[in-house]
Design an enzyme around this catalytic site. Structure first.
Site, mmCIF file in Angstrom:
data_model
loop_
_atom_site.group_PDB
_atom_site.id
_atom_site.type_symbol
_atom_site.label_atom_id
_atom_site.label_comp_id
_atom_site.label_asym_id
_atom_site.label_seq_id
_atom_site.Cartn_x
_atom_site.Cartn_y
_atom_site.Cartn_z
ATOM 1 N N ALA A 16 98.035 44.547 48.950
ATOM 2 C CA ALA A 16 97.089 45.614 49.282
ATOM 3 C C ALA A 16 97.435 46.880 48.507
ATOM 4 C CB ALA A 16 97.105 45.883 50.785
ATOM 5 N N ARG A 36 97.133 46.249 60.241
ATOM 6 C CA ARG A 36 97.510 45.762 61.570
ATOM 7 C C ARG A 36 98.376 46.785 62.300
ATOM 8 N NH1 ARG A 36 100.272 40.259 60.816
ATOM 9 N NH2 ARG A 36 101.107 41.291 58.963
ATOM 10 N N HIS A 78 92.662 35.123 57.898
ATOM 11 C CA HIS A 78 91.549 35.274 56.966
ATOM 12 C C HIS A 78 90.204 34.853 57.527
ATOM 13 C CE1 HIS A 78 94.177 35.349 53.043
ATOM 14 N NE2 HIS A 78 94.392 36.379 53.835
ATOM 15 N N LYS A 96 93.954 35.029 48.167
ATOM 16 C CA LYS A 96 94.250 33.606 48.263
ATOM 17 C C LYS A 96 95.372 33.394 49.282
ATOM 18 C CE LYS A 96 98.211 34.332 46.205
ATOM 19 N NZ LYS A 96 99.468 34.134 46.933
ATOM 20 N N ASP A 177 100.804 29.499 49.301
ATOM 21 C CA ASP A 177 101.317 30.728 48.712
ATOM 22 C C ASP A 177 101.342 30.677 47.189
ATOM 23 O OD1 ASP A 177 102.585 33.376 49.517
ATOM 24 O OD2 ASP A 177 104.036 32.616 48.067
#
Length: 327
Positions: A16, A36, A78, A96, A177
């Site tokens: 981010a 969050r 997600h 992703k 990942d």
């Protein structure tokens, strides 16, 4: 004058922060940030000069001024957040792996279609200029048919079972990942989706996948091998074997150069396009163009769906299921 879109970044972790930096490099700021935890979100909003700080993702989705949502939260959040954002009329670019499994993704795709919104995966490979050039030259037949692809991706992570890499509560494991990069790269060079998949896997003590070798084959008899690990360092290296040459790409997730070796003469050609440091800027530009024109083909959601189908089938075979997951 082209419309300027208001983006909200949902999440306040490393990627981010990279996206916020990409906006700043483009001479812009994200419109808002939601995380969050308020503390991390506030720090990110202040660093990038965002106009809005939201108390929750849901508050951001409800803001009529928000056009596009960039999701950079853990994998297992997600699907729910995508559906909430789409339901609120927002276009979504999601990190992703875009969802945990194919069932979740198809549900999101259906909703995006019903709402007439763009849904896409933030896969750097789709948007790097180098790949655009390689795909075009392959399509023109310059090096002959792609026959065999080899991909590696390995990182050494300590056995800290509380971090996201090995924690099933955070949808950990190598496949979602790092394997998603390798499979996405392979898919972009294959004429069609693989219909045969073989694998061997080693699971971590927590039950998630930590290391695997995967073999893919499609109806055109093109093949790809993927080697991935969270417990050994491997180069992020791709080799695309064609009839008349092979292509070598180092650091392929954000590659800016490739080396093409002629099969007959051994002559080496260097191809360069784009800049590694602008990878996320390319994603932003492509997403905005898709929203602006209504043509989302360059976001390659079909490839994302193919990759998700492969990963879902593999995890089902391996017996890797995350808490509360239905696939």
């Amino acid at each position: 004058m082209e419309k300027t879109f208001n983006w909200v970044i949902v999440g306040a972790g490393g990627i981010a922060g990279e996206m916020a930096s990409a906006f700043m490099a483009m001479g812009r700021q994200p419109y808002g940030v939601a995380g969050r935890t308020r503390e991390k979100a506030q720090a990110l909003a202040e660093r990038c000069g965002a106009e809005k700080l939201y108390e929750s993702p849901q508050q951001a989705f409800e803001d009529p001024n928000v056009d596009i949502v960039y999701l950079a939260t853990p994998h297992n959040t997600h699907a729910e957040l995508i559906e909430q954002a789409l339901a609120a009329g927002k276009h979504v670019l999601c990190e992703k792996a875009i969802t945990l499994n194919s069932k979740e993704l198809e549900r999101c795709v259906t909703l995006a279609g019903q709402k007439g919104l763009v849904l896409a995966e933030a896969m750097t490979i789709w948007h790097m200029p180098l790949y655009q050039e390689l795909w075009q030259r392959l399509a023109a037949g310059e090096w002959g048919k792609v026959q065999l692809i080899q991909l590696n991706f390995g990182s050494f992570k300590d056995y800290d079972m509380t971090n996201r890499f090995f924690n099933p509560e955070l949808a950990g494991g190598a496949l979602l990942d790092i394997g998603v990069y390798a499979l996405s790269c392979a898919r972009s060079f294959l004429a069609s989706a693989p219909d045969q998949v073989l694998s061997r896997v080693k699971l971590a003590p927590t039950g998630v996948d930590e290391q695997a070798v995967i073999l893919l084959q499609n109806p055109e008899n093109q093949m790809a091998t993927v080697t991935m690990s969270l417990r050994s360092k491997l180069p992020k290296r791709a080799v695309i074997g064609c009839e008349r040459a092979y292509i070598e790409i180092d650091d392929y997730p954000r590659a800016r150069s490739a080396r093409v070796v002629d099969a007959a003469t051994g002559a080496v050609t260097q191809i360069q396009a784009g800049e590694t440091g602008r990878a996320l800027e390319y994603e932003v530009t492509a997403m905005e163009q898709a929203v602006r024109t209504g043509d989302a083909s360059a976001m390659w959601l079909g490839w994302s769906r193919d990759v998700m189908n492969i990963m879902t089938a593999l995890r089902r075979e391996w017996g890797v299921r995350y808490p509360g997951e239905e696939y």
